[in-house]
Design a protein around this motif. Structure first.
Motif, mmCIF file in Angstrom:
data_model
loop_
_atom_site.group_PDB
_atom_site.id
_atom_site.type_symbol
_atom_site.label_atom_id
_atom_site.label_comp_id
_atom_site.label_asym_id
_atom_site.label_seq_id
_atom_site.Cartn_x
_atom_site.Cartn_y
_atom_site.Cartn_z
ATOM 1 N N ALA A 28 0.821 -1.215 0.000
ATOM 2 C CA ALA A 28 0.000 0.000 0.000
ATOM 3 C C ALA A 28 0.849 1.256 0.000
ATOM 4 O O ALA A 28 0.441 2.307 -0.524
ATOM 5 C CB ALA A 28 -0.937 -0.014 1.207
ATOM 6 N N GLN A 29 2.050 1.190 0.573
ATOM 7 C CA GLN A 29 2.919 2.362 0.671
ATOM 8 C C GLN A 29 3.867 2.497 -0.522
ATOM 9 O O GLN A 29 4.512 3.536 -0.699
ATOM 10 C CB GLN A 29 3.747 2.283 1.961
ATOM 11 N N GLY A 30 3.964 1.441 -1.329
ATOM 12 C CA GLY A 30 4.955 1.428 -2.400
ATOM 13 C C GLY A 30 4.618 2.349 -3.551
ATOM 14 O O GLY A 30 3.447 2.594 -3.856
ATOM 15 N N LYS A 31 5.677 2.822 -4.209
ATOM 16 C CA LYS A 31 5.517 3.677 -5.386
ATOM 17 C C LYS A 31 6.198 3.077 -6.622
ATOM 18 O O LYS A 31 5.782 3.317 -7.744
ATOM 19 C CB LYS A 31 6.093 5.066 -5.101
ATOM 20 N N VAL A 32 7.259 2.318 -6.372
ATOM 21 C CA VAL A 32 7.979 1.680 -7.483
ATOM 22 C C VAL A 32 8.056 0.178 -7.207
ATOM 23 O O VAL A 32 8.505 -0.243 -6.135
ATOM 24 C CB VAL A 32 9.406 2.257 -7.636
ATOM 25 N N PHE A 33 7.589 -0.605 -8.183
ATOM 26 C CA PHE A 33 7.550 -2.056 -8.037
ATOM 27 C C PHE A 33 8.319 -2.702 -9.192
ATOM 28 O O PHE A 33 8.491 -2.106 -10.257
ATOM 29 C CB PHE A 33 6.103 -2.564 -8.027
ATOM 30 N N VAL A 43 -0.099 -9.794 -9.194
ATOM 31 C CA VAL A 43 -0.207 -8.831 -8.085
ATOM 32 C C VAL A 43 -0.839 -7.500 -8.487
ATOM 33 O O VAL A 43 -1.133 -6.683 -7.609
ATOM 34 C CB VAL A 43 1.181 -8.560 -7.448
ATOM 35 N N SER A 44 -1.049 -7.280 -9.768
ATOM 36 C CA SER A 44 -1.581 -5.983 -10.201
ATOM 37 C C SER A 44 -2.814 -5.530 -9.418
ATOM 38 O O SER A 44 -2.916 -4.356 -9.039
ATOM 39 C CB SER A 44 -1.896 -6.016 -11.700
ATOM 40 N N PRO A 45 -3.783 -6.428 -9.133
ATOM 41 C CA PRO A 45 -4.973 -5.976 -8.401
ATOM 42 C C PRO A 45 -4.675 -5.496 -6.975
ATOM 43 O O PRO A 45 -5.506 -4.800 -6.380
ATOM 44 C CB PRO A 45 -5.866 -7.228 -8.380
ATOM 45 N N LEU A 46 -3.507 -5.853 -6.448
ATOM 46 C CA LEU A 46 -3.181 -5.496 -5.069
ATOM 47 C C LEU A 46 -2.392 -4.188 -4.966
ATOM 48 O O LEU A 46 -2.148 -3.706 -3.858
ATOM 49 C CB LEU A 46 -2.362 -6.619 -4.416
ATOM 50 N N PRO A 48 -1.405 -0.060 -5.541
ATOM 51 C CA PRO A 48 -2.060 1.247 -5.636
ATOM 52 C C PRO A 48 -2.080 1.728 -7.098
ATOM 53 O O PRO A 48 -1.296 1.274 -7.939
ATOM 54 C CB PRO A 48 -1.173 2.152 -4.778
ATOM 55 N N GLU A 49 -2.956 2.652 -7.388
ATOM 56 C CA GLU A 49 -3.032 3.208 -8.733
ATOM 57 C C GLU A 49 -1.850 4.145 -8.988
ATOM 58 O O GLU A 49 -1.331 4.784 -8.083
ATOM 59 C CB GLU A 49 -4.342 3.985 -8.914
ATOM 60 N N VAL A 74 9.940 -2.099 -4.322
ATOM 61 C CA VAL A 74 9.361 -3.358 -3.884
ATOM 62 C C VAL A 74 9.516 -4.359 -5.031
ATOM 63 O O VAL A 74 9.044 -4.107 -6.148
ATOM 64 C CB VAL A 74 7.876 -3.205 -3.512
ATOM 65 N N VAL A 75 10.192 -5.462 -4.762
ATOM 66 C CA VAL A 75 10.495 -6.451 -5.795
ATOM 67 C C VAL A 75 9.770 -7.762 -5.481
ATOM 68 O O VAL A 75 9.812 -8.243 -4.341
ATOM 69 C CB VAL A 75 12.017 -6.713 -5.879
ATOM 70 N N PHE A 76 9.113 -8.336 -6.493
ATOM 71 C CA PHE A 76 8.478 -9.640 -6.345
ATOM 72 C C PHE A 76 9.378 -10.701 -6.967
ATOM 73 O O PHE A 76 9.933 -10.522 -8.056
ATOM 74 C CB PHE A 76 7.111 -9.654 -7.038
#
Length: 395
Positions: A28-33, A43-46, A48-49, A74-76
């Motif tokens: 929720a706090q992330g800006k760059v993934f 994970v796209s639905p999870l 933020p816009e 944030v890295v998956f």
């Protein structure tokens, strides 16, 4: 200047992926993934816009260039990011960065769980974009349970065929496909003959479970080798071979060159006793190509790189530099051969030569002088009714 921070989140392949509250707060706090395309789909639905996404694709240099300037990313990653995963890559490429890792089960753990198989003695091997070395070493060492990460080229079928080609039919394959994906997951137990032709879904991983012990003798009788024109005199005798290997001190070395391999007996014995070794074997005679292949398959020693042709004309630039060299044949050009070996040998390396005459012994010693090397050990040995052999070690 603040360190760049990476939050690396492990996940499975399932579309129904769920994360603990701590990870959800981080999302929720992330800006760059960042992550693979498959991760983004899941994970796209999870997210933020309006966030930024950096695809992890090869070459990785472009990925790390895009990471620059972002204080937090944030890295998956799949499974446990520290198990052959992206977190380990981050540590290697960006040692100053701060890492926070949220692991989940990696695929080999999931497979063991599906099978209710205790895996405390699992020997893991990754073939994902890697050569066969790790698997070859595990097979020769006779590991009881080998976990293998595959890729699209080193498939379960290709792995099964390699085991069968080199006589490792004392394993069965436990195969997991699309693990973590509830609708597509499949787990199978296969004999290697079945696995060699099996169609499989990707991604997959497998366990090789040993079903019987395979003999691993210390010292191979020369009578059991395929010989050059059936000539027993054209092979290094077992006692000489073992003494030669003892002088090369291969246990703590990684690369070994065998020059003039003929039947391949020294290379094969070395690989059998020291399966971690990267071995390059040279032979001028074309017949050597088939001989070393036949003998390697017979004695279960995959991974020996055999090169046919004149060693003095060979392109050595792309080969691993040796830490130990055995000269089994020199074609009357010992001084030239030693000069070329000396240029390639890593610092602290050793050369071993088996002399069959006083002339070759003298030539070897004289040829070492301009190379600033000297004989540090000599062993004179006679086997049965054969001529005496002097094993010379130069450092």
């Amino acid at each position: 200047m603040c360190k760049q921070t990476f939050y690396v989140i492990g996940m499975t392949d399932g579309q129904e992926t769920s994360f603990p509250d701590e990870v959800r707060e981080r999302l929720a706090q992330g800006k760059v993934f960042s992550g693979g395309k498959r991760h983004r789909e899941i994970v796209s639905p999870l997210l933020p816009e309006g966030v930024s996404w950096i695809d992890i694709t090869v070459p990785l240099d472009s990925v790390f260039a895009q990471y620059e300037g972002h204080p937090e990313i944030v890295v998956f990653a799949s499974g446990d990011p520290l198990f052959y995963g992206f977190a380990a890559t981050l540590q290697r490429r960006m040692p100053e960065a701060r890492l926070v890792v949220y692991p989940t089960f990696h695929s080999l753990q999931l497979l063991a769980h599906r099978l209710l198989l205790p895996y405390q003695d699992l020997h893991p091997v990754s073939l994902t974009g890697r050569p066969w070395n790790e698997l070859d070493e595990a097979l020769i060492s006779g590991e009881r349970l080998i976990g293998v990460l595959t890729d699209r080229r080193k498939t379960p079928a290709a792995i099964a065929r390699r085991l069968l080609d080199y006589g490792y039919d004392n394993y069965r394959m436990l195969l997991g496909e699309r693990l973590g994906h509830a609708a597509k997951e499949r787990v199978r137990k296969l004999q290697l003959s079945e696995a060699a032709t099996a169609e499989t879904d990707f991604p997959n991983c497998l366990l090789l479970e040993r079903t019987a012990l395979r003999p691993r003798p210390f010292g191979l009788p020369e009578s059991e080798f395929h010989l050059l024109d059936g000539r027993v005199n054209m092979i290094t005798k077992m006692p000489i071979r073992l003494l030669t290997l003892s002088q090369l001190d291969l246990r703590h070395r990684h690369t070994f060159w065998d020059i003039g391999f003929c039947t391949g007996s020294v290379s094969i014995e070395a690989k059998l006793q020291f399966p971690h070794l990267q071995i390059v074997a040279f032979e001028q005679r074309e017949e050597g190509r088939e001989l070393i292949e036949q003998n390697a398959r017979k004695f279960g020693t995959p991974g020996i790189q055999a090169l046919i042709g004149d060693f003095l004309e060979a392109n050595l630039s792309e080969l691993p530099r040796p830490e130990a060299v055995f000269i089994g044949g020199h074609g009357g050009r010992l001084a030239d051969l030693l000069r070329r070996v000396d240029e390639a040998l890593l610092p602290g390396g050793v050369i071993v030569f088996n002399s069959v005459s006083a002339d070759s012994l003298r030539l070897f010693e004289e040829s070492l002088v301009p190379l600033h090397r000297r004989v540090t050990r000599r062993l004179a040995v006679t086997v049965d009714s054969f001529n005496p052999i002097t094993i010379l070690k130069a450092e």
